[in-house]
Design a protein around this motif. Structure first.
Motif, PDB file in Angstrom:
ATOM      1  N   ARG A  44      -8.417 -17.407  -1.392  1.00 56.15           N
ATOM      2  CA  ARG A  44      -9.415 -18.048  -0.528  1.00 56.15           C
ATOM      3  C   ARG A  44     -10.625 -18.490  -1.350  1.00 56.15           C
ATOM      4  NH1 ARG A  44     -10.372 -14.049   4.342  1.00 56.15           N
ATOM      5  NH2 ARG A  44     -12.014 -15.551   4.804  1.00 56.15           N
ATOM      6  N   VAL A  45     -10.996 -17.697  -2.343  1.00 58.59           N
ATOM      7  CA  VAL A  45     -12.085 -18.092  -3.236  1.00 58.59           C
ATOM      8  C   VAL A  45     -11.674 -19.337  -4.018  1.00 58.59           C
ATOM      9  CG1 VAL A  45     -13.512 -17.410  -5.214  1.00 58.59           C
ATOM     10  CG2 VAL A  45     -12.993 -15.731  -3.417  1.00 58.59           C
ATOM     11  N   ALA A  46     -10.483 -19.309  -4.586  1.00 59.00           N
ATOM     12  CA  ALA A  46      -9.996 -20.433  -5.392  1.00 59.00           C
ATOM     13  C   ALA A  46      -9.885 -21.714  -4.573  1.00 59.00           C
ATOM     14  CB  ALA A  46      -8.640 -20.079  -6.014  1.00 59.00           C
ATOM     15  N   PHE A  80     -10.097  -7.779   5.852  1.00 55.69           N
ATOM     16  CA  PHE A  80     -10.729  -9.057   5.544  1.00 55.69           C
ATOM     17  C   PHE A  80      -9.700 -10.120   5.209  1.00 55.69           C
ATOM     18  CE2 PHE A  80     -13.494 -11.758   2.705  1.00 55.69           C
ATOM     19  CZ  PHE A  80     -14.332 -12.202   3.707  1.00 55.69           C
ATOM     20  N   ALA A  81      -8.648  -9.726   4.513  1.00 49.96           N
ATOM     21  CA  ALA A  81      -7.611 -10.677   4.126  1.00 49.96           C
ATOM     22  C   ALA A  81      -6.866 -11.206   5.349  1.00 49.96           C
ATOM     23  CB  ALA A  81      -6.626 -10.030   3.159  1.00 49.96           C
ATOM     24  N   GLU A  82      -6.816 -10.392   6.394  1.00 52.08           N
ATOM     25  CA  GLU A  82      -6.122 -10.796   7.615  1.00 52.08           C
ATOM     26  C   GLU A  82      -6.968 -11.728   8.472  1.00 52.08           C
ATOM     27  OE1 GLU A  82      -2.927 -10.047   8.142  1.00 52.08           O
ATOM     28  OE2 GLU A  82      -2.975  -8.996   6.216  1.00 52.08           O
ATOM     29  N   ALA A  83      -8.286 -11.672   8.300  1.00 49.39           N
ATOM     30  CA  ALA A  83      -9.197 -12.466   9.147  1.00 49.39           C
ATOM     31  C   ALA A  83      -9.120 -13.941   8.822  1.00 49.39           C
ATOM     32  CB  ALA A  83     -10.621 -11.966   8.980  1.00 49.39           C
ATOM     33  N   LEU A 134     -13.768 -19.356   0.775  1.00 51.12           N
ATOM     34  CA  LEU A 134     -14.620 -18.177   0.783  1.00 51.12           C
ATOM     35  C   LEU A 134     -15.674 -18.319  -0.307  1.00 51.12           C
ATOM     36  CD1 LEU A 134     -15.260 -15.286   1.773  1.00 51.12           C
ATOM     37  CD2 LEU A 134     -13.566 -14.457   0.116  1.00 51.12           C
ATOM     38  N   ASP A 135     -16.923 -18.210   0.094  1.00 49.28           N
ATOM     39  CA  ASP A 135     -18.031 -18.238  -0.856  1.00 49.28           C
ATOM     40  C   ASP A 135     -18.224 -16.816  -1.370  1.00 49.28           C
ATOM     41  OD1 ASP A 135     -20.230 -18.992  -2.358  1.00 49.28           O
ATOM     42  OD2 ASP A 135     -21.603 -18.966  -0.646  1.00 49.28           O
ATOM     43  N   ALA A 136     -17.874 -16.587  -2.605  1.00 50.51           N
ATOM     44  CA  ALA A 136     -17.900 -15.238  -3.165  1.00 50.51           C
ATOM     45  C   ALA A 136     -18.414 -15.272  -4.593  1.00 50.51           C
ATOM     46  CB  ALA A 136     -16.498 -14.626  -3.122  1.00 50.51           C
ATOM     47  N   ARG A 189     -23.163  -4.131   3.790  1.00 52.45           N
ATOM     48  CA  ARG A 189     -22.017  -3.945   4.683  1.00 52.45           C
ATOM     49  C   ARG A 189     -20.753  -4.059   3.842  1.00 52.45           C
ATOM     50  NH1 ARG A 189     -18.978  -7.770   8.803  1.00 52.45           N
ATOM     51  NH2 ARG A 189     -19.643  -9.308   7.277  1.00 52.45           N
ATOM     52  N   ARG A 190     -19.989  -2.976   3.804  1.00 50.34           N
ATOM     53  CA  ARG A 190     -18.717  -3.009   3.080  1.00 50.34           C
ATOM     54  C   ARG A 190     -17.660  -3.620   3.988  1.00 50.34           C
ATOM     55  NH1 ARG A 190     -13.827  -0.322   2.719  1.00 50.34           N
ATOM     56  NH2 ARG A 190     -14.454   1.053   4.425  1.00 50.34           N
ATOM     57  N   ILE A 191     -16.914  -4.532   3.413  1.00 45.80           N
ATOM     58  CA  ILE A 191     -15.817  -5.162   4.124  1.00 45.80           C
ATOM     59  C   ILE A 191     -14.520  -4.710   3.472  1.00 45.80           C
ATOM     60  CG2 ILE A 191     -14.754  -7.344   4.809  1.00 45.80           C
ATOM     61  CD1 ILE A 191     -17.569  -8.624   4.479  1.00 45.80           C
ATOM     62  N   ASP A 192     -13.658  -4.076   4.248  1.00 46.80           N
ATOM     63  CA  ASP A 192     -12.388  -3.592   3.734  1.00 46.80           C
ATOM     64  C   ASP A 192     -11.491  -4.779   3.380  1.00 46.80           C
ATOM     65  OD1 ASP A 192      -9.341  -2.699   4.737  1.00 46.80           O
ATOM     66  OD2 ASP A 192     -10.414  -1.248   3.485  1.00 46.80           O
ATOM     67  N   PRO A 193     -10.918  -4.794   2.178  1.00 45.59           N
ATOM     68  CA  PRO A 193     -10.119  -5.948   1.766  1.00 45.59           C
ATOM     69  C   PRO A 193      -8.878  -6.166   2.625  1.00 45.59           C
ATOM     70  CG  PRO A 193     -10.316  -4.380  -0.050  1.00 45.59           C
ATOM     71  CD  PRO A 193     -11.101  -3.836   1.092  1.00 45.59           C
ATOM     72  N   ALA A 194      -8.268  -5.100   3.111  1.00 47.14           N
ATOM     73  CA  ALA A 194      -7.056  -5.243   3.908  1.00 47.14           C
ATOM     74  C   ALA A 194      -7.356  -5.982   5.213  1.00 47.14           C
ATOM     75  CB  ALA A 194      -6.420  -3.888   4.181  1.00 47.14           C
TER      76      ALA A 194
END
Length: 139
Positions: free
Chosen positions: A30-32, A136-139, A36-38, A129-134
């Motif tokens: 998503r970044v690539a 977040f990837a589904e969102a 996603l702005d990361a 705010r911590r965002i869980d990668p599992a």
């Protein structure tokens, strides 16, 4: 919304079979793709290099570090202002690793409130705010 990507996300994405490998790969994709702005900081790159030097796999570490630098160019610096936040953060959060606190200090200095990480230690830090990668990837 800009998010900070924790080192663990990069490491899981590049690593061997693990439940977080695919979600972390999705996040980096998503970044690539520009979806996603990361950001990451130089500390993330340093952690990658440190880990692979300790494993005596410098070629792999160099490759992952280069890919990270390319994906997130330009990476955020760890400045004097970031490091000035460290003593207070260390006193307030003595259970967190210094490297994690560098990420927190960088986020606070840059006005970034979200960090994508499987590390629940970030949950203890006000203003982050911590965002869980599992999930977040589904969102």
């Amino acid at each position: 919304m800009t998010v900070f990507i924790d080192t663990a996300v990069v490491m899981y994405a590049a690593g061997t079979d693990h439940p977080l490998r695919t979600p972390c790969q999705r996040i980096l994709a998503r970044v690539a793709d520009g979806q996603l702005d990361a950001v990451v900081s130089v500390e993330v790159v340093q952690e990658i290099l440190h880990r692979f030097m300790a494993l005596r796999r410098p070629e792999q570490g160099a490759s992952i570090a280069t890919d990270t630098l390319d994906l997130f160019a330009p990476v955020l610096p760890v400045t004097h202002a970031v490091m000035r936040r460290m003593p207070e953060l260390m006193e307030a959060h003595p259970t967190l690793a210094a490297r994690d606190l560098v990420h927190v200090a960088t986020c606070l200095q840059e006005g970034i409130g979200d960090i994508v990480s499987p590390d629940r230690g970030f949950d203890l830090v006000p203003g982050i705010r911590r965002i869980d990668p599992a999930s977040f990837a589904e969102a």
